[in-house]
Design a protein around this motif. Sequence first.
Motif, PDB file in Angstrom:
ATOM      1  N   LEU A 684      34.694  24.893   6.296  1.00 37.80           N
ATOM      2  CA  LEU A 684      34.992  23.774   5.390  1.00 37.80           C
ATOM      3  C   LEU A 684      34.246  22.518   5.834  1.00 37.80           C
ATOM      4  CD1 LEU A 684      36.975  22.936   2.966  1.00 37.80           C
ATOM      5  CD2 LEU A 684      38.315  21.872   4.782  1.00 37.80           C
ATOM      6  N   SER A 685      34.236  22.267   7.147  1.00 40.46           N
ATOM      7  CA  SER A 685      33.552  21.079   7.669  1.00 40.46           C
ATOM      8  C   SER A 685      32.044  21.186   7.470  1.00 40.46           C
ATOM      9  CB  SER A 685      33.876  20.890   9.152  1.00 40.46           C
ATOM     10  OG  SER A 685      35.262  20.714   9.337  1.00 40.46           O
ATOM     11  N   VAL A 686      31.505  22.402   7.645  1.00 41.78           N
ATOM     12  CA  VAL A 686      30.080  22.592   7.398  1.00 41.78           C
ATOM     13  C   VAL A 686      29.758  22.239   5.947  1.00 41.78           C
ATOM     14  CG1 VAL A 686      28.241  24.318   7.236  1.00 41.78           C
ATOM     15  CG2 VAL A 686      29.794  24.323   9.202  1.00 41.78           C
ATOM     16  N   SER A 687      30.575  22.738   5.021  1.00 41.26           N
ATOM     17  CA  SER A 687      30.347  22.444   3.606  1.00 41.26           C
ATOM     18  C   SER A 687      30.522  20.959   3.308  1.00 41.26           C
ATOM     19  CB  SER A 687      31.305  23.269   2.742  1.00 41.26           C
ATOM     20  OG  SER A 687      31.029  24.653   2.865  1.00 41.26           O
ATOM     21  N   LEU A 688      31.466  20.316   3.994  1.00 42.97           N
ATOM     22  CA  LEU A 688      31.662  18.879   3.782  1.00 42.97           C
ATOM     23  C   LEU A 688      30.401  18.101   4.161  1.00 42.97           C
ATOM     24  CD1 LEU A 688      33.922  16.698   3.080  1.00 42.97           C
ATOM     25  CD2 LEU A 688      34.098  16.397   5.562  1.00 42.97           C
ATOM     26  N   THR A 689      29.756  18.500   5.232  1.00 40.57           N
ATOM     27  CA  THR A 689      28.523  17.798   5.618  1.00 40.57           C
ATOM     28  C   THR A 689      27.413  18.027   4.593  1.00 40.57           C
ATOM     29  OG1 THR A 689      27.673  19.611   6.994  1.00 40.57           O
ATOM     30  CG2 THR A 689      29.103  17.988   8.075  1.00 40.57           C
ATOM     31  N   TYR A 690      27.373  19.218   3.976  1.00 41.21           N
ATOM     32  CA  TYR A 690      26.371  19.456   2.923  1.00 41.21           C
ATOM     33  C   TYR A 690      26.694  18.620   1.684  1.00 41.21           C
ATOM     34  CZ  TYR A 690      23.864  23.225   5.281  1.00 41.21           C
ATOM     35  OH  TYR A 690      23.074  23.940   6.154  1.00 41.21           O
ATOM     36  N   TRP A 691      27.993  18.510   1.346  1.00 37.61           N
ATOM     37  CA  TRP A 691      28.376  17.629   0.228  1.00 37.61           C
ATOM     38  C   TRP A 691      27.949  16.194   0.517  1.00 37.61           C
ATOM     39  CZ3 TRP A 691      32.013  13.702   1.220  1.00 37.61           C
ATOM     40  CH2 TRP A 691      32.254  12.849   0.150  1.00 37.61           C
ATOM     41  N   ALA A 692      28.208  15.733   1.747  1.00 37.07           N
ATOM     42  CA  ALA A 692      27.836  14.365   2.108  1.00 37.07           C
ATOM     43  C   ALA A 692      26.320  14.184   2.020  1.00 37.07           C
ATOM     44  CB  ALA A 692      28.337  14.036   3.509  1.00 37.07           C
ATOM     45  N   SER A 693      25.582  15.192   2.439  1.00 40.08           N
ATOM     46  CA  SER A 693      24.118  15.113   2.345  1.00 40.08           C
ATOM     47  C   SER A 693      23.674  15.054   0.893  1.00 40.08           C
ATOM     48  CB  SER A 693      23.480  16.325   3.033  1.00 40.08           C
ATOM     49  OG  SER A 693      23.720  16.303   4.426  1.00 40.08           O
ATOM     50  N   ALA A 694      24.348  15.824   0.028  1.00 37.95           N
ATOM     51  CA  ALA A 694      24.006  15.804  -1.392  1.00 37.95           C
ATOM     52  C   ALA A 694      24.300  14.437  -1.998  1.00 37.95           C
ATOM     53  CB  ALA A 694      24.786  16.893  -2.129  1.00 37.95           C
ATOM     54  N   LEU A 695      25.453  13.873  -1.675  1.00 37.97           N
ATOM     55  CA  LEU A 695      25.809  12.542  -2.176  1.00 37.97           C
ATOM     56  C   LEU A 695      24.807  11.504  -1.686  1.00 37.97           C
ATOM     57  CD1 LEU A 695      27.791  10.545  -3.531  1.00 37.97           C
ATOM     58  CD2 LEU A 695      29.117  10.563  -1.403  1.00 37.97           C
ATOM     59  N   LEU A 696      24.459  11.578  -0.408  1.00 41.96           N
ATOM     60  CA  LEU A 696      23.505  10.625   0.157  1.00 41.96           C
ATOM     61  C   LEU A 696      22.139  10.752  -0.525  1.00 41.96           C
ATOM     62  CD1 LEU A 696      23.008   8.525   2.482  1.00 41.96           C
ATOM     63  CD2 LEU A 696      22.231  10.455   3.858  1.00 41.96           C
ATOM     64  N   SER A 697      21.697  11.980  -0.717  1.00 47.33           N
ATOM     65  CA  SER A 697      20.397  12.192  -1.349  1.00 47.33           C
ATOM     66  C   SER A 697      20.404  11.730  -2.805  1.00 47.33           C
ATOM     67  CB  SER A 697      20.006  13.672  -1.264  1.00 47.33           C
ATOM     68  OG  SER A 697      19.815  14.064   0.082  1.00 47.33           O
ATOM     69  N   ASN A 698      21.476  12.005  -3.534  1.00 46.27           N
ATOM     70  CA  ASN A 698      21.567  11.521  -4.917  1.00 46.27           C
ATOM     71  C   ASN A 698      21.539   9.997  -4.969  1.00 46.27           C
ATOM     72  OD1 ASN A 698      21.548  13.790  -6.588  1.00 46.27           O
ATOM     73  ND2 ASN A 698      23.762  14.140  -6.375  1.00 46.27           N
ATOM     74  N   SER A 699      22.216   9.360  -4.008  1.00 52.05           N
ATOM     75  CA  SER A 699      22.258   7.895  -4.028  1.00 52.05           C
ATOM     76  C   SER A 699      20.881   7.299  -3.820  1.00 52.05           C
ATOM     77  CB  SER A 699      23.232   7.380  -2.954  1.00 52.05           C
ATOM     78  OG  SER A 699      22.724   7.582  -1.640  1.00 52.05           O
ATOM     79  N   HIS A 700      20.033   8.002  -3.075  1.00 52.20           N
ATOM     80  CA  HIS A 700      18.669   7.522  -2.823  1.00 52.20           C
ATOM     81  C   HIS A 700      17.664   8.063  -3.844  1.00 52.20           C
ATOM     82  CE1 HIS A 700      19.066   5.385   1.045  1.00 52.20           C
ATOM     83  NE2 HIS A 700      20.065   6.219   1.285  1.00 52.20           N
TER      84      HIS A 700
END
Length: 924
Positions: A684-700
């Motif tokens: 779950l934590s691994v997936s959370l970091t991928y979600w965070a990376s996706a959010l960060l990349s979308n924001s940029h």
Amino acid sequence: MSGTTKRPRPHLRGRRDECEVLDRLVASARLGGHGVLVLRGAPGIGKSALLEYVAAAAADCRLLRVGGVESQMELAFAGLHELCEPLLNLLDRLPGPQADALATAFGLHEGTPPDQFLVGLATSTLLSESAGGGPVICLVDDAQWLDQASVRTLAFVARRLTAHSVVVVIAVRAGESAKPWAGLPGLSLHGLAAPDAREMLESAVSGHLDARVRERILAEAHGNPLALLELPRWFTAAELSFGPGPGSTAGTRSLTGRMEEGFRRQLELLPHESRLLLLIAAAEPLGDVRLLWRAAQRLGIGVAAARAAEHAGLIELRQSARFRHPLVRSVAYHSATVVERQAAHRALAEGTDPQVDPDRQAWHFAAAATGPDEAVAAQLERSADRALAQGGLAAAAAFLERAAVLTPDAADRVQRRLNAAQAMMHAGALEEALQLLTVTEHGPLDDLQRARLDVLRAQIGLAANRAREVLPLLVGAARRLEPLDVQLALESYVDAFTAAWFAGHLATEPGAMAVALMVRDVPRPSPPRRGDDLLRALGVLFGDGYQTAAPMLRTAIQAFDSDDIPVQEAVRFLWLATVVAIDLRDGRAWDQLASRHLRIARDSGAVSALPLALNSRVFVDLFSGDLPAAAALVHEAEAATELAQIRMTPYGAIGLAAFAGRDDHTTRFLASARRDAAARGEGLSVSLTYWASALLSNSHGRYPAALESARVAAAHPEEMVVRSWSLVELVEAAARTGDSVTAADAAEQLAETARASGTDWAAGVAARSQAQLEGPRTEELYREAVDRLERTNLRVESARARLLYGEWLRRAGRRLEARAHLRPAYDALAAMGMEAFAARARRELSATGETVRRQTVEKQKQLTAQELHIARLAASGLTNAEIASELFISPRTVEWHIRKVFTKLRLTARRQLPEALRGISPEP
């Protein structure tokens, strides 16, 4: 104790550098600074002497002192109470919850078990309040022998020390109990240099010293000051020159062993009664002279025995009993026979007032026992209950473990051992708990006890982040418990589901889906509990789908919207109810349940539950756009995790980093967190970091990278919450990269959820996602998304809807209409501190032809998360005392932060705060 009497500073030969370090600490306190220093070294190396030096150097300051004692029992917060006792008249200055926690911990009044996190904060506040009257110097000697509750609290205070004019100096034996103090500023003490060692030896010897003897002592002592002073007194010239005589083991001993042997020789020269008096003093950790004499009289020991011991320089009996050195205490106790020690403890127990100190009396009676004794065991069990009421899990474990040893009945002995192991686990003593369970499993266990033992072993595995390993054990225990104790069986299934959910896609069989399905066939307990219904609803979710389960899930979480939830049920199930509220996209329930979870975790003293409750609440503030509040909770969660001594993925910090959008360090942080989570098997934590990376990349605007991360994060249906959040990012990334199939599939899944949920949050996100597919209803869907999401308190979702709508309008050439959405999106995102999304909105506004002044804050004006949080509360009209109560800090600390805010923002009055805080985000 405290003191202000001027005393001459002792001259410590060969310790000039160490004394200079300590002088600087004291000088810093006088100037309003604060500091911590841990002195580490072998016995006799001079740690206590350096503490005495500090006491003399800081004689004009308030001195608080405590020393650990090897024979001290695990009485919760005993050491902390001794240190803080001179300050207890300041308790009424603390915020109410802090004062109550500290008073309960010290046994000043009865109450619910205090939150150790709150006790740590209260101790910090108490020191801060005391420092208002001048510098405070805290001296802790022999920290390796303090009770664990005090050690954890003092380590927490030392790491989080921010109070003005407070210095903490801790002395601990090298190699012992190093973990609590790891990472703190330290000073390792070594032997004196050869010239200093020679001078010290010569100062200790009267008369001529043969050269060979002198060199032998110097070689033997290795510069240890105590050895240099004592070796000439303990051993003959022949022994020092030519080695030990026939039959002696002194030559094979370590230096500490040689010093112990020397003190033992001194003891042997004393009359028998003097040795017994020293034994009683060694067994009584508080140095209570009146108790010492009451016990001595019971053994027929007179005053003459004390004169001989004092004349030998081994002890001082004044207002308290003080041994010449901790090694003397140790030798006095361990050189006595078992029968003598039992007699000493019995005399101390009989001399202790059971009304004033029943727990110490119980401990002494236990040490005096010659065999199984149910009366003493029951007394220890009552002491364990009192220890639990004061939050002393380690103390309760020690009482119960000793009670088990003294229990005559085999079944009762097993039960007490299981209870002791459970207390050890909650106290963080995982290895000790496992060892006790290993001993217990060889005894006569009935089926229920065997199943409970398996559950405890699995729970220890969960606490040690071994979720994958313990899943089969938990499920097996739960199945065996079903016909024996259905409530305990369901609790085991909750633990199994917890382990499986956190393990996520890295779980071994059975996974979260399989565990949830098992619960559907478990008989309903009587009386039923809210959590059992919630667990059954999850079984329907995984078995029959979201559409069927949604009404049951909604009813199940509504049952938790109440203030009459039993604490144990709340701590066990509220986090799960919060997860379900997010999956239902019910923002109001999410807010209320997360707040209730956090409040109960704090109020109940559930230290192990607090980090999860704090991390859960962080995301409410993030989606609400209150990043400063989220940052303050992340800071608190770090402290709570440290205090609880657990390893936990920094969920809140991961979310905060992604929302803030600062790319300079976030990518590295997420990669590191991902590696750690994978190593622990937390899918779950691994997936959370991928979600965070996706959010960060979308924001940029890095949509290909966002697509890759979101695809990974959304791939696992059993990972509730993270998957639904990831679908949102997947739609945006796929739509922007032209992957219409992936975007449409993710959008349809969100639409299905919205139809079952029926909330504005779910419907708004679904409409926003469908709009990005750019069909004939795009504008209608964007308007619906903006309208629905602005009805919620989820400002981030609303701002992102306006941003996407504005971008679509701008691409369609409708610049004026685009500005109407991009401007409020930019203002909101910038005000919230979502820098990357705000920059994206600013670029779009510029593309419409509007000149946009970037909302920046000069570096010198940037505030920390804590400063910004406090400033915003002050701007809302709260007083310092009200802010202190809300944030669990002292009014002096609030005042200190407010002054720093005024300096950074160049303000002169509180009425200027609201305007000055516009657009300011916390420092990274």
